[in-house]
Motif scaffolding. Structure first.
Motif, PDB file in Angstrom:
ATOM      1  N   SER A 194      -5.583  -2.742   5.264  1.00  0.00           N
ATOM      2  CA  SER A 194      -5.117  -3.593   6.364  1.00  0.00           C
ATOM      3  C   SER A 194      -3.938  -2.904   7.029  1.00  0.00           C
ATOM      4  O   SER A 194      -2.982  -2.519   6.352  1.00  0.00           O
ATOM      5  CB  SER A 194      -4.717  -4.972   5.834  1.00  0.00           C
ATOM      6  N   SER A 195      -3.997  -2.752   8.347  1.00  0.00           N
ATOM      7  CA  SER A 195      -3.018  -1.922   9.040  1.00  0.00           C
ATOM      8  C   SER A 195      -1.926  -2.776   9.673  1.00  0.00           C
ATOM      9  O   SER A 195      -1.717  -3.937   9.320  1.00  0.00           O
ATOM     10  CB  SER A 195      -3.720  -1.077  10.109  1.00  0.00           C
ATOM     11  N   THR A 196      -1.225  -2.213  10.640  1.00  0.00           N
ATOM     12  CA  THR A 196      -0.181  -2.943  11.362  1.00  0.00           C
ATOM     13  C   THR A 196      -0.760  -3.727  12.534  1.00  0.00           C
ATOM     14  O   THR A 196      -0.010  -4.273  13.339  1.00  0.00           O
ATOM     15  CB  THR A 196       0.890  -1.975  11.888  1.00  0.00           C
ATOM     16  N   LEU A 197      -2.074  -3.781  12.625  1.00  0.00           N
ATOM     17  CA  LEU A 197      -2.747  -4.505  13.701  1.00  0.00           C
ATOM     18  C   LEU A 197      -3.855  -5.358  13.094  1.00  0.00           C
ATOM     19  O   LEU A 197      -4.661  -4.875  12.310  1.00  0.00           O
ATOM     20  CB  LEU A 197      -3.356  -3.516  14.704  1.00  0.00           C
ATOM     21  N   LYS A 198      -3.876  -6.639  13.445  1.00  0.00           N
ATOM     22  CA  LYS A 198      -4.869  -7.553  12.896  1.00  0.00           C
ATOM     23  C   LYS A 198      -5.246  -8.595  13.939  1.00  0.00           C
ATOM     24  O   LYS A 198      -4.433  -8.962  14.787  1.00  0.00           O
ATOM     25  CB  LYS A 198      -4.308  -8.247  11.638  1.00  0.00           C
ATOM     26  N   GLU A 199      -6.482  -9.062  13.866  1.00  0.00           N
ATOM     27  CA  GLU A 199      -6.892 -10.173  14.708  1.00  0.00           C
ATOM     28  C   GLU A 199      -5.992 -11.375  14.418  1.00  0.00           C
ATOM     29  O   GLU A 199      -5.758 -11.730  13.258  1.00  0.00           O
ATOM     30  CB  GLU A 199      -8.352 -10.530  14.402  1.00  0.00           C
ATOM     31  N   ASP A 200      -5.480 -11.995  15.474  1.00  0.00           N
ATOM     32  CA  ASP A 200      -4.605 -13.158  15.295  1.00  0.00           C
ATOM     33  C   ASP A 200      -5.470 -14.378  15.009  1.00  0.00           C
ATOM     34  O   ASP A 200      -6.164 -14.878  15.876  1.00  0.00           O
ATOM     35  CB  ASP A 200      -3.761 -13.377  16.552  1.00  0.00           C
ATOM     36  N   LEU A 227       2.469 -11.287  11.198  1.00  0.00           N
ATOM     37  CA  LEU A 227       1.443 -10.404  10.635  1.00  0.00           C
ATOM     38  C   LEU A 227       1.446 -10.449   9.110  1.00  0.00           C
ATOM     39  O   LEU A 227       0.385 -10.559   8.486  1.00  0.00           O
ATOM     40  CB  LEU A 227       1.668  -8.968  11.101  1.00  0.00           C
ATOM     41  N   HIS A 228       2.607 -10.359   8.499  1.00  0.00           N
ATOM     42  CA  HIS A 228       2.631 -10.243   7.042  1.00  0.00           C
ATOM     43  C   HIS A 228       2.080 -11.499   6.363  1.00  0.00           C
ATOM     44  O   HIS A 228       1.476 -11.411   5.293  1.00  0.00           O
ATOM     45  CB  HIS A 228       4.051  -9.914   6.547  1.00  0.00           C
ATOM     46  N   VAL A 229       2.245 -12.660   6.988  1.00  0.00           N
ATOM     47  CA  VAL A 229       1.690 -13.895   6.433  1.00  0.00           C
ATOM     48  C   VAL A 229       0.167 -13.895   6.578  1.00  0.00           C
ATOM     49  O   VAL A 229      -0.569 -14.219   5.626  1.00  0.00           O
ATOM     50  CB  VAL A 229       2.299 -15.125   7.129  1.00  0.00           C
ATOM     51  N   SER A 260      -4.474  -1.948   0.376  1.00  0.00           N
ATOM     52  CA  SER A 260      -3.356  -1.253   1.010  1.00  0.00           C
ATOM     53  C   SER A 260      -2.959  -1.949   2.300  1.00  0.00           C
ATOM     54  O   SER A 260      -3.789  -2.543   2.983  1.00  0.00           O
ATOM     55  CB  SER A 260      -3.719   0.208   1.315  1.00  0.00           C
ATOM     56  N   VAL A 261      -1.673  -1.880   2.607  1.00  0.00           N
ATOM     57  CA  VAL A 261      -1.174  -2.245   3.930  1.00  0.00           C
ATOM     58  C   VAL A 261      -0.359  -1.069   4.437  1.00  0.00           C
ATOM     59  O   VAL A 261       0.215  -0.306   3.646  1.00  0.00           O
ATOM     60  CB  VAL A 261      -0.317  -3.527   3.919  1.00  0.00           C
ATOM     61  N   SER A 262      -0.309  -0.898   5.758  1.00  0.00           N
ATOM     62  CA  SER A 262       0.483   0.179   6.340  1.00  0.00           C
ATOM     63  C   SER A 262       1.646  -0.407   7.124  1.00  0.00           C
ATOM     64  O   SER A 262       1.538  -1.491   7.712  1.00  0.00           O
ATOM     65  CB  SER A 262      -0.382   1.081   7.227  1.00  0.00           C
ATOM     66  N   ARG A 263       2.757   0.314   7.119  1.00  0.00           N
ATOM     67  CA  ARG A 263       3.972  -0.112   7.789  1.00  0.00           C
ATOM     68  C   ARG A 263       4.738   1.102   8.316  1.00  0.00           C
ATOM     69  O   ARG A 263       4.692   2.180   7.728  1.00  0.00           O
ATOM     70  CB  ARG A 263       4.904  -0.868   6.825  1.00  0.00           C
ATOM     71  N   ARG A 292      10.985  -9.631   1.987  1.00  0.00           N
ATOM     72  CA  ARG A 292      10.420 -10.833   2.611  1.00  0.00           C
ATOM     73  C   ARG A 292       9.037 -10.596   3.202  1.00  0.00           C
ATOM     74  O   ARG A 292       8.437 -11.519   3.761  1.00  0.00           O
ATOM     75  CB  ARG A 292      11.376 -11.339   3.699  1.00  0.00           C
ATOM     76  N   ASP A 293       8.516  -9.383   3.098  1.00  0.00           N
ATOM     77  CA  ASP A 293       7.189  -9.069   3.637  1.00  0.00           C
ATOM     78  C   ASP A 293       6.133  -9.450   2.598  1.00  0.00           C
ATOM     79  O   ASP A 293       5.959  -8.780   1.591  1.00  0.00           O
ATOM     80  CB  ASP A 293       7.106  -7.577   3.979  1.00  0.00           C
ATOM     81  N   GLU A 294       5.416 -10.545   2.850  1.00  0.00           N
ATOM     82  CA  GLU A 294       4.487 -11.100   1.864  1.00  0.00           C
ATOM     83  C   GLU A 294       3.278 -10.192   1.630  1.00  0.00           C
ATOM     84  O   GLU A 294       2.735 -10.147   0.523  1.00  0.00           O
ATOM     85  CB  GLU A 294       4.025 -12.488   2.315  1.00  0.00           C
ATOM     86  N   ALA A 295       2.848  -9.464   2.658  1.00  0.00           N
ATOM     87  CA  ALA A 295       1.677  -8.597   2.493  1.00  0.00           C
ATOM     88  C   ALA A 295       2.011  -7.369   1.656  1.00  0.00           C
ATOM     89  O   ALA A 295       1.213  -6.943   0.811  1.00  0.00           O
ATOM     90  CB  ALA A 295       1.133  -8.186   3.858  1.00  0.00           C
ATOM     91  N   ILE A 296       3.182  -6.770   1.880  1.00  0.00           N
ATOM     92  CA  ILE A 296       3.595  -5.642   1.049  1.00  0.00           C
ATOM     93  C   ILE A 296       3.689  -6.070  -0.409  1.00  0.00           C
ATOM     94  O   ILE A 296       3.238  -5.362  -1.312  1.00  0.00           O
ATOM     95  CB  ILE A 296       4.931  -5.055   1.536  1.00  0.00           C
ATOM     96  N   GLU A 297       4.248  -7.231  -0.634  1.00  0.00           N
ATOM     97  CA  GLU A 297       4.356  -7.743  -1.995  1.00  0.00           C
ATOM     98  C   GLU A 297       2.981  -7.922  -2.629  1.00  0.00           C
ATOM     99  O   GLU A 297       2.784  -7.623  -3.820  1.00  0.00           O
ATOM    100  CB  GLU A 297       5.121  -9.071  -1.986  1.00  0.00           C
ATOM    101  N   ALA A 298       2.011  -8.398  -1.865  1.00  0.00           N
ATOM    102  CA  ALA A 298       0.675  -8.683  -2.404  1.00  0.00           C
ATOM    103  C   ALA A 298      -0.154  -7.422  -2.621  1.00  0.00           C
ATOM    104  O   ALA A 298      -1.031  -7.394  -3.483  1.00  0.00           O
ATOM    105  CB  ALA A 298      -0.067  -9.640  -1.478  1.00  0.00           C
ATOM    106  N   ALA A 299       0.094  -6.378  -1.837  1.00  0.00           N
ATOM    107  CA  ALA A 299      -0.717  -5.160  -1.908  1.00  0.00           C
ATOM    108  C   ALA A 299      -0.302  -4.294  -3.086  1.00  0.00           C
ATOM    109  O   ALA A 299       0.850  -4.326  -3.530  1.00  0.00           O
ATOM    110  CB  ALA A 299      -0.590  -4.372  -0.611  1.00  0.00           C
ATOM    111  N   ASP A 300      -1.229  -3.484  -3.583  1.00  0.00           N
ATOM    112  CA  ASP A 300      -0.887  -2.520  -4.627  1.00  0.00           C
ATOM    113  C   ASP A 300      -0.591  -1.142  -4.055  1.00  0.00           C
ATOM    114  O   ASP A 300      -0.069  -0.273  -4.757  1.00  0.00           O
ATOM    115  CB  ASP A 300      -2.016  -2.421  -5.662  1.00  0.00           C
ATOM    116  N   THR A 301      -0.921  -0.930  -2.772  1.00  0.00           N
ATOM    117  CA  THR A 301      -0.738   0.370  -2.134  1.00  0.00           C
ATOM    118  C   THR A 301      -0.064   0.177  -0.784  1.00  0.00           C
ATOM    119  O   THR A 301      -0.490  -0.671   0.010  1.00  0.00           O
ATOM    120  CB  THR A 301      -2.094   1.082  -1.951  1.00  0.00           C
ATOM    121  N   LEU A 302       0.977   0.953  -0.517  1.00  0.00           N
ATOM    122  CA  LEU A 302       1.699   0.914   0.756  1.00  0.00           C
ATOM    123  C   LEU A 302       1.571   2.271   1.429  1.00  0.00           C
ATOM    124  O   LEU A 302       1.908   3.302   0.836  1.00  0.00           O
ATOM    125  CB  LEU A 302       3.177   0.587   0.515  1.00  0.00           C
ATOM    126  N   LEU A 303       1.068   2.265   2.664  1.00  0.00           N
ATOM    127  CA  LEU A 303       0.967   3.486   3.462  1.00  0.00           C
ATOM    128  C   LEU A 303       2.049   3.456   4.533  1.00  0.00           C
ATOM    129  O   LEU A 303       2.087   2.551   5.360  1.00  0.00           O
ATOM    130  CB  LEU A 303      -0.411   3.608   4.096  1.00  0.00           C
TER     131      LEU A 303
END
Length: 343
Positions: free
Chosen positions: A208-214, A220-222, A247-250, A302-313
Motif C-alpha cells: 500500500s503506497s502513499t496514494l489510495k482510493e478515498d 490516509l493512515h487510518v 508494506s506501506v511506503s512513506r 501516530r501513523d496507524e498504518a506504519i504501526e500495522a505494517a511489518d514492512t516500511l518502504l
C-alpha cells in the motif's frame, strides 16, 4: 524478515539533465540504483525496491536492474513497487523475473499491480495489449497477473513437440527457468479495500503506497490501517501455506544537519491531500514527514498504518545522489527506528 519492522527504500529512478541533478541520464539512474542498493545493504537496510513507469524518465523494465542488484549484493531483499501488469506479457515476464531471482539467490520481492495513470493515453496498447471484450484495463492487468502467477508456480501446461531439438521430460512442460519459492514472494499494490482482499484471495502480499482510493474521507493512515485489516481478515480464511506480509511506503526525512534543513525544512506536504487522479475517482495522497528526530518519532508514532505494517518502504529523492540518500537512510536507522521499536 527481521524482528520488529523490515525497512527498505523505494526509488522512482527519476533522471533529469539539469545542473542540480546527480542523476542526468538513464545510465546514471540504473548504475546509481545498483550503488544505492549496495550502500543500503552495508548500512543494514532490509530492502531495495524500485518503481516502474513507462514512457517517462524513470526506471522502466525491472528485470535487468533486479538481476544487476542481485549480482552485486548478497543479503538485501530486491523488489519492485510496482510493475504495471497492463504492460506485461505474463509468460515473458515470468521468465525474466525467475532468471533474476535465481541470480539473486531467491531474494526477489516482486510488487505488481494495475498501475497508476501513465504518461500517455492507453500506453499498454503500444506494447501490443488490449482488453478483451467487456474488460477494463484493470481487468486486463488482473488477468495478466493470474497467468503470471500460474507460470511462476511451475504449472505444467505446454504441449511438447514430438520431434524436439532436445529430449523432453515426460508430460506437459512448464516455463523455464523455474525459481522455487518465487510464487510466495509476490506482492499486489492495492489501491482499495476490495483489491486488498483480492490480493489475499490470490496469495499475494499487500503493498500500500502513499496514494489510495478515498473510501471514507479519513486520513490516509487510518484508511490504510483498515485496508490492512481487511487484507489480513481475508487471508486468515484461506490456506496459502505461508504467512502474509504488508508494506506501506512513506516519504520520511530525519533532519540531522544543515544540508537536510536546506533541502527539506518547509518543503513537501505536511497534511494529506484529497483529489482526483482519474475522472470519477477520488484519492487521498499521503503527507510527507520531515523533522528533527525527536519530533519525527512523535509524528510517526501516530501513523496507524506504519504501526500495522511489518514492512516500511521509505521513498528516496533519487536525484540527490547515492551518498546523500545513504545518509538519509542511515539517519532513520540510527535516530528513528530504535526509538519506535523497529530495531
Amino acid at each position: 524478515m527481521r524482528p520488529g519492522k523490515s525497512i527498505g527504500f523505494l526509488s522512482f529512478g527519476h533522471w533529469m539533465d539539469h545542473p542540480d541533478s546527480a542523476v542526468r541520464t538513464a545510465a546514471d539512474s540504473l548504475v546509481q540504483s545498483v550503488e544505492l542498493a549496495e550502500a543500503a545493504e552495508e548500512l543494514g537496510v532490509d530492502g531495495a525496491y524500485f518503481r516502474v513507469h513507462h514512457f517517462a524518465q524513470q526506471l522502466g523494465t525491472p528485470a535487468p536492474l533486479l538481476a544487476a542488484v542481485g549480482a552485486r549484493t548478497s543479503r538485501i531483499e530486491i523488489g519492485t513497487g510496482v510493475v504495471d501488469m497492463r504492460y506485461s506479457n505474463p509468460l515473458g515476464f515470468a521468465e525474466d523475473v525467475a532468471a533474476a531471482d535465481l541470480l539473486a539467490g531467491g531474494r526477489i520481492q516482486l510488487g505488481v499491480s494495475r498501475g497508476s495513470p501513465e504518461q500517455v493515453i492507453d500506453g499498454w496498447r503500444y506494447f501490443g495489449f488490449q482488453p478483451a471484450e467487456g474488460e477494463s484495463d484493470a481487468d486486463m492487468a488482473r488477468r495478466h497477473t493470474e497467468v503470471f502467477l500460474q507460470a511462476i508456480s511451475g504449472q505444467q501446461f505446454a504441449q511438447p513437440n514430438p520431434r524436439p531439438m532436445f529430449p523432453n521430460p515426460p508430460g506437459l512442460l512448464r516455463l523455464e527457468p523455474y525459481s522455487e519459492g518465487l510464487r510466495e514472494r509476490i506482492w499486489w499494490g492495492a489501491g482499495s479495500d476490495a483489491t486488498a482482499r483480492w490480493a489475499a484471495q490470490h496469495g499475494m502480499h499487500l503493498m500500500s503506497s502513499t496514494l489510495k482510493e478515498d473510501e471514507s474521507g479519513e486520513p490516509l493512515h487510518v484508511q490504510q490501517r483498515r485496508q490492512i485489516e481487511a487484507f489480513r481478515e481475508e487471508w486468515a480464511q484461506l490456506d496459502h501455506g505461508f504467512a502474509p506480509r504488508v508494506s506501506v511506503s512513506r516519504s520520511i526525512v530525519a533532519i540531522t544537519n544543515d544540508t537536510d534543513r536546506r533541502y527539506f525544512i518547509g518543503g513537501g506536504e505536511r497534511e494529506d491531500q484529497f483529489g482526483q487522479i482519474e475522472p470519477g475517482s477520488r484519492a487521498v495522497f499521503g503527507r510527507s514527514y520531515a523533522a528533527e528526530p525527536d519530533q519525527l518519532v512523535d509524528q510517526l508514532r501516530r501513523d496507524e498504518a506504519i504501526e500495522a505494517a511489518d514492512t516500511l518502504l521509505i521513498t528516496v529523492p533519487t536525484q540527490l545522489g547515492v551518498d546523500y540518500n545513504a545518509h538519509l537512510l542511515e539517519s532513520i536507522l540510527t535516530h528513528v527506528a530504535p526509538e519506535l521499536g523497529w530495531r
